[in-house]
Structures are given as C-alpha cells and as structure tokens.
Scaffold this active site. Structure first.
Site, PDB file in Angstrom:
ATOM      1  N   MET A   1       7.954  15.613  42.924  1.00 47.54           N
ATOM      2  CA  MET A   1       7.037  16.753  42.939  1.00 47.54           C
ATOM      3  C   MET A   1       7.258  17.607  44.185  1.00 47.54           C
ATOM      4  O   MET A   1       6.432  18.468  44.515  1.00 47.54           O
ATOM      5  CB  MET A   1       5.579  16.285  42.872  1.00 47.54           C
ATOM      6  CG  MET A   1       5.217  15.631  41.550  1.00 47.54           C
ATOM      7  SD  MET A   1       3.461  15.733  41.136  1.00 47.54           S
ATOM      8  CE  MET A   1       2.711  14.988  42.581  1.00 47.54           C
TER       9      MET A   1
ATOM     10  N   HIS B   1      11.889   9.805  49.394  1.00 53.22           N
ATOM     11  CA  HIS B   1      12.613  10.529  48.350  1.00 53.22           C
ATOM     12  C   HIS B   1      14.111  10.596  48.659  1.00 53.22           C
ATOM     13  O   HIS B   1      14.947  10.423  47.767  1.00 53.22           O
ATOM     14  CB  HIS B   1      12.093  11.968  48.232  1.00 53.22           C
ATOM     15  CG  HIS B   1      10.658  12.088  47.837  1.00 53.22           C
ATOM     16  ND1 HIS B   1       9.681  12.500  48.717  1.00 53.22           N
ATOM     17  CD2 HIS B   1      10.027  11.861  46.655  1.00 53.22           C
ATOM     18  CE1 HIS B   1       8.520  12.526  48.088  1.00 53.22           C
ATOM     19  NE2 HIS B   1       8.692  12.142  46.845  1.00 53.22           N
TER      20      HIS B   1
ATOM     21  N   MET C   1       5.353   5.876  53.504  1.00 49.29           N
ATOM     22  CA  MET C   1       5.585   7.318  53.491  1.00 49.29           C
ATOM     23  C   MET C   1       5.061   7.914  52.195  1.00 49.29           C
ATOM     24  O   MET C   1       5.252   7.357  51.112  1.00 49.29           O
ATOM     25  CB  MET C   1       7.073   7.623  53.650  1.00 49.29           C
ATOM     26  CG  MET C   1       7.569   7.352  55.049  1.00 49.29           C
ATOM     27  SD  MET C   1       9.221   8.017  55.316  1.00 49.29           S
ATOM     28  CE  MET C   1       9.442   7.603  57.049  1.00 49.29           C
TER      29      MET C   1
END
Length: 281
Positions: free
Chosen positions: A30, A37, A186
């Site tokens: 997103m 990520h 995170m």
C-alpha cells in the site's frame, strides 16, 4: 523500473518475460514503504528473474472511521526505494481502475472462518477487502511467487487459504518481521506515533515474548494473557486483542496443541499496532 497505472501495460510486460521462459515474483504493497517492504523485494529478486511490485491503498479493506484518507502516500520515495531493491515493474492503479463499478457493485472474495476472528472481528469486512484485492492483483500480474510479511500473520494465512481454495498456481512466501532496534515491528503506521509513544511501543513485543516464555514454563494461557494485558495498559496501550491460537488454523489453543502463535493488536495514541510470535510449546 517501468511504472504504470494500467492493467494492460502490466500484462504486456509480464507476457514478454514469460515468452522468454523467465520467472516473475510479486510484492503487493500500500506504499509508504519501510525496510520490511524492501526486504520482501530483495528476497523476491533472489528467487525469480523479475520482480513486480504494486502500490495501491485499497479502499475495500478500510472500515468507516479508519485511516484511508490519512494513510501516507509517498510514491516518489517509494519508487526510488523499489528500484534500488531490484523491482523492475511497478503497478500504481487508481481505485477507478481497480473498481470501475464502485465498491458496492464489485465481486468480492471472502475466506470463511479464518477471516472472522482477531483482526477480522475488530475490523469487519477487512479481510474481504484484502482477499479481493490480492486475488485481483494475482490475476493481473500472474506471478510464480508472491511475498508477504509475517508481521501480518492472519493476513498471510487468509491469503494462503484463498490460494489453496481457489487453486491459484502461485507460491506464497512469508518473510520474517523486520524490527527496529528497539524491537518494535516496522509498520507504515508507526509514523502516527509521537516520540513519547514510540518510546513506549516496544512494550508490545516484550509482552508477547513474556507470554511465550510463561507458556513454555507451564503457566496457563489465561494467566500469562492477563499479565500481558496489565503490562500493556501500564505502558499506555489500549489492548484490542491478545490471544494464543493454533499456529496453522487460528483456532483457540487447546492443551494438546504444540504449534502456537500469540497475536496482539493494541492502540497507542492514534496508531493501532499489531505483532505476533509463533513458537512451539
């Protein structure tokens, strides 16, 4: 890195790779990317010839009064980070491209049972939105392998179940949670924390670790759960849920279960933080 908001562009590029017999990995996000990520993208690049990423803030998985409008959009920085990590193709659709008939008229995917507990109970319709968008993205990208973080443990199980139930020819790989030096998992939502809240936030991981240690020592699940809730409240959290479940089914843990997972969600200021720990009793 090639960037496009259009489905046909993504399919054309993936078909070109496939025509050469090359493999494709996919990392859906997103946006508002962090090191977790980036780790997914780097792991994907190790496994396949090409990595496709997507950035789409999916309105279907946000409930009323949630942070859809406030969710940070950082496309330029995200694009640079994805390129550096090894992504070659980035899909950045708009809601109108993904849901041209609007949400009310959209066919959806619902994974029964596992979607209804924990975050599914706290956020009704959330996993319907997750399963629907991931299924759509899988159909658009058609990857060999897709990568997700273990931090969103329930989401990962929902996606695995969907892939199995719908016979999708995609391998799902979960990657260990990436943490800050303090132990805090995170998350894109960590940006909502004030400095004072961020200092308190590692208490969530500590509470989960203490629960697992207690269970391994033979202390009852009920007792360790109550102690953990008390410690979180003392640290300034408002617990949403804190539960011990069977690691593979998310059924409530039974005495004979060996593979367990502790799943937690708690509010700290404006942020709703989640974390988990899988372990063997």
């Amino acid at each position: 890195m090639i960037t496009s908001a259009h489905i046909d562009d993504i399919r054309t590029q993936v078909r070109a790779w496939r025509a050469k017999g090359e493999t494709v990995a996919f990392v859906p996000t997103m946006g508002n990317l962090h090191q977790g990520h980036i780790t997914l993208v780097k792991e994907a690049a190790k496994k396949c010839d090409h990595v496709v990423a997507s950035i789409f803030v999916n309105p279907m998985q946000f409930g009323q009064n949630e942070d859809l409008d406030a969710y940070p959009r950082t496309l330029e920085a995200d694009s640079q980070a994805l390129t550096a990590a090894g992504a070659e193709l980035l899909f950045t659709p708009t809601p109108a491209i993904i849901y041209p008939k609007g949400l009310a008229q959209q066919t959806y995917v619902e994974v029964p049972g596992i979607s209804d507990v924990l975050c599914g109970a706290s956020r009704p319709g959330h996993f319907r939105g997750v399963a629907t968008i991931v299924c759509k993205l899988f159909n658009i990208v058609q990857p060999d392998i897709a990568f997700f973080g273990n931090k969103d443990y329930q989401q990962l199980l929902v996606i695995r179940t969907m892939v199995e139930d719908l016979s999708l020819p995609i391998e799902i790989i979960g990657i260990d949670t990436i943490r800050e030096a303090s132990g805090l998992a995170m998350s894109s939502r960590n940006g909502y924390l004030t400095a004072q809240e961020k200092a308190a936030a590692p208490a969530l991981k500590k509470a989960i670790d203490a629960m697992a240690q207690g269970i391994k020592q033979g202390i009852s699940i009920e007792q360790v759960t109550e102690e953990a809730k008390a410690s979180l409240t003392a640290a300034g959290f408002t617990p949403d849920y804190l539960e011990v479940r069977h690691a593979d089914t998310l059924a409530k843990a039974e005495t004979q279960d060996k593979a367990l997972v502790i799943l937690a969600a708690a509010y700290l200021g404006k942020a709703r933080l989640i974390d988990n720990l899988r372990f063997d009793r």
